[in-house]
Enzyme design. Structure first.
Site, short mmCIF file in Angstrom:
data_model
loop_
_atom_site.label_atom_id
_atom_site.label_comp_id
_atom_site.label_asym_id
_atom_site.label_seq_id
_atom_site.Cartn_x
_atom_site.Cartn_y
_atom_site.Cartn_z
N ASP A 10 21.23 -5.64 -4.05
CA ASP A 10 19.68 -5.60 -4.28
C ASP A 10 19.32 -6.69 -4.99
OD1 ASP A 10 17.49 -5.02 -5.68
OD2 ASP A 10 17.83 -3.24 -6.56
N THR A 56 12.48 -6.48 -3.68
CA THR A 56 11.16 -6.18 -3.73
C THR A 56 10.43 -7.53 -3.28
OG1 THR A 56 11.32 -6.67 -6.21
CG2 THR A 56 11.08 -4.61 -5.52
N TYR A 100 -3.46 4.74 9.62
CA TYR A 100 -2.36 5.54 9.70
C TYR A 100 -1.60 4.95 10.73
CZ TYR A 100 -1.96 9.13 6.32
OH TYR A 100 -1.84 9.72 5.25
N GLU A 138 2.29 5.86 11.13
CA GLU A 138 3.68 6.47 11.13
C GLU A 138 4.41 5.77 12.50
OE1 GLU A 138 1.46 8.42 9.95
OE2 GLU A 138 2.47 9.98 8.72
N ARG A 191 3.04 -6.02 -4.29
CA ARG A 191 4.07 -5.06 -4.82
C ARG A 191 4.70 -4.52 -3.48
NH1 ARG A 191 3.98 -5.17 -10.13
NH2 ARG A 191 5.69 -3.42 -10.12
#
Ligand code: DSN
Length: 424
Positions: free
Chosen positions: A207, A233, A58, A60, A242
């Site tokens: 984009d 992406t 984790y 964050e 991905r």
């Protein structure tokens, strides 16, 4: 103790059903000719990073500013991903945490728009003319919560009409002008978009998901010098895992970082971020320039070869990795074409063409892209083979010998250009 613990043998023992599905997918990727413009083959190094123990962590926050202890090693990976992104694209700031292109775009809207303010508009290319679901489609949160105005391509030339974009911008005074596509084959005039944005005081967002790998390899114009924000992406032409990345000018860095975390996302996927760093390193290598050039060269060759067989490329051709093909001249729908091609081991997708008389579930076109076949090393001569396989089947859908010939061509190509060949 081993340095790397992901184990194929353990997976096969623990969950043979999932292992079998994975084997089948690998076999499919090896035996089908993959022309879906948004797909590629991630390298074994990228795949190895995805299966690392960084998935356990984790983290964050951002490197050096985390809400958890023990982040020193994921900080290394995330900092490398950030620095490589900035260097590769010449950007002031990079956020490498978005889980997907949709999350990246939503974060940009969250950073700059208030959904309660109906006067804050976004001007974007409509989905039916090559835009994306997240560019204001009414079924997506972008269109449900934010106020989009759509521009279209010109009916005769089938390219973006900048005079029309300027007129709409003057009329609606949007907060954001958005360029970028999923099914538009031509180069975008980023300088012209910037001019329009400046004239009406809008932010300019691009984009670049589809073509960012071509930008990395110098085969498509870069939006970075012109745009306030660029989203993309990492798994299409960039050939990574991905996921997504946002680039922006220094003045927007804080707003973008706050919008990604904590506004839109929680814990970043640090194994995926490590895999993004690997893909970025691969994209910085000189071979990637060859790859990007080959991708565009093969897309042009494929569009031209399909045109010779009577299948009309929208706008007359392509400047990118994809061509949109109008099937009306041969009286076939996109849905039927997709099914027929699948039957001869060619994967492509039905696609609406501009001013399509049919609904998107049927559509009058197909989209073909070369990022995956260019990764395998195919070049212009092979595009002629592919065009003959596709056209042979689409022009004679009932002819079993045409289907057999097409399957034979596909088998020959996938054997000569193998995906993930065994090493040594
Ligand atoms: N669904 C992707 C494509 O195929 O273009 C875009 O997100």
């Amino acid at each position: 103790m081993k340095d790397y613990v992901a184990s194929w043998e353990a997976l096969r023992r623990t969950d043979p059903e999932i292992a079998e599905a994975m084997v089948d997918e690998l076999r499919r990727e090896r035996t089908m000719l993959r022309l879906i413009a948004s797909e590629n083959y991630a390298s074994p190094a990228v795949l190895a990073a995805l299966a690392s123990t960084m998935t356990n962590k984790y983290a964050e926050g951002y490197p050096g500013r985390r809400y958890y202890g023990g982040c020193e090693f994921v900080d290394v990976a995330e900092s490398l991903a950030i620095e490589r992104t900035k260097e590769l694209f010449g950007a002031d700031h990079a956020n490498v945490q978005p889980h997907a292109g949709a999350s990246a775009n939503l974060a940009v809207y969250g950073a700059f728009l208030d959904p309660k303010r109906t006067d804050e508009k976004v001007l974007g290319l409509v989905l039916a003319h090559g835009g994306h679901l997240t560019h204001g489609s009414p079924v997506n949160v972008s269109g449900k919560w934010f106020n989009f105005v759509g521009y279209e391509v010109d009916k005769d030339t089938e390219v973006i009409d900048m005079d029309r974009v300027r007129d709409l911008a003057r009329e609606h005074r949007p907060r954001i002008i958005l360029a970028g596509f999923t099914a538009y084959p031509r180069a975008i005039d980023f300088a012209a978009f910037r001019q329009v944005a400046d004239e009406v005081g809008a932010l300019f967002m691009v984009d670049a998901s589809h073509f960012i790998g071509l930008v990395a390899g110098g085969a498509y114009p870069s939006p970075v010098p012109y745009a306030d924000v660029v989203t993309f992406t990492t798994h299409k032409t960039l050939r990574g895992p991905r996921g997504a990345i946002i680039l922006c000018r220094a003045e927007h860095a804080k707003a973008i970082d706050r919008a990604v975390f904590p506004m839109m996302q929680g814990g970043p996927l640090e194994n995926v971020i490590a895999a993004k760093a690997v893909a970025l390193k691969e994209a910085m290598a000189p071979e990637f320039r060859d790859y990007a050039e080959r991708t565009v060269r093969t897309a042009r060759a494929l569009a031209a070869a399909l045109a010779e067989e009577g299948l009309r490329p929208v706008s007359g051709g392509t400047d990118s990795h994809l061509a949109l093909v109008d099937l009306q001249p041969i009286g076939m729908t996109g849905a039927d074409a997709e099914r027929l091609c699948e039957g001869v081991d060619v994967a492509l997708n039905k696609n609406a063409i501009p001013f399509d008389p049919l609904p998107p579930t049927t559509s009058s076109g197909i989209r073909v892209g070369t990022p995956a076949v260019a990764t395998l090393g195919m070049d212009e001569p092979e595009m002629r083979e592919i065009a003959l396989a596709i056209a042979g089947v689409l022009r004679a859908p009932e002819d079993e010998s045409a289907r057999a010939r097409a399957r034979g061509r596909v088998r020959d190509l996938t054997e000569r250009f193998p995906a993930y060949p065994d090493e040594g």
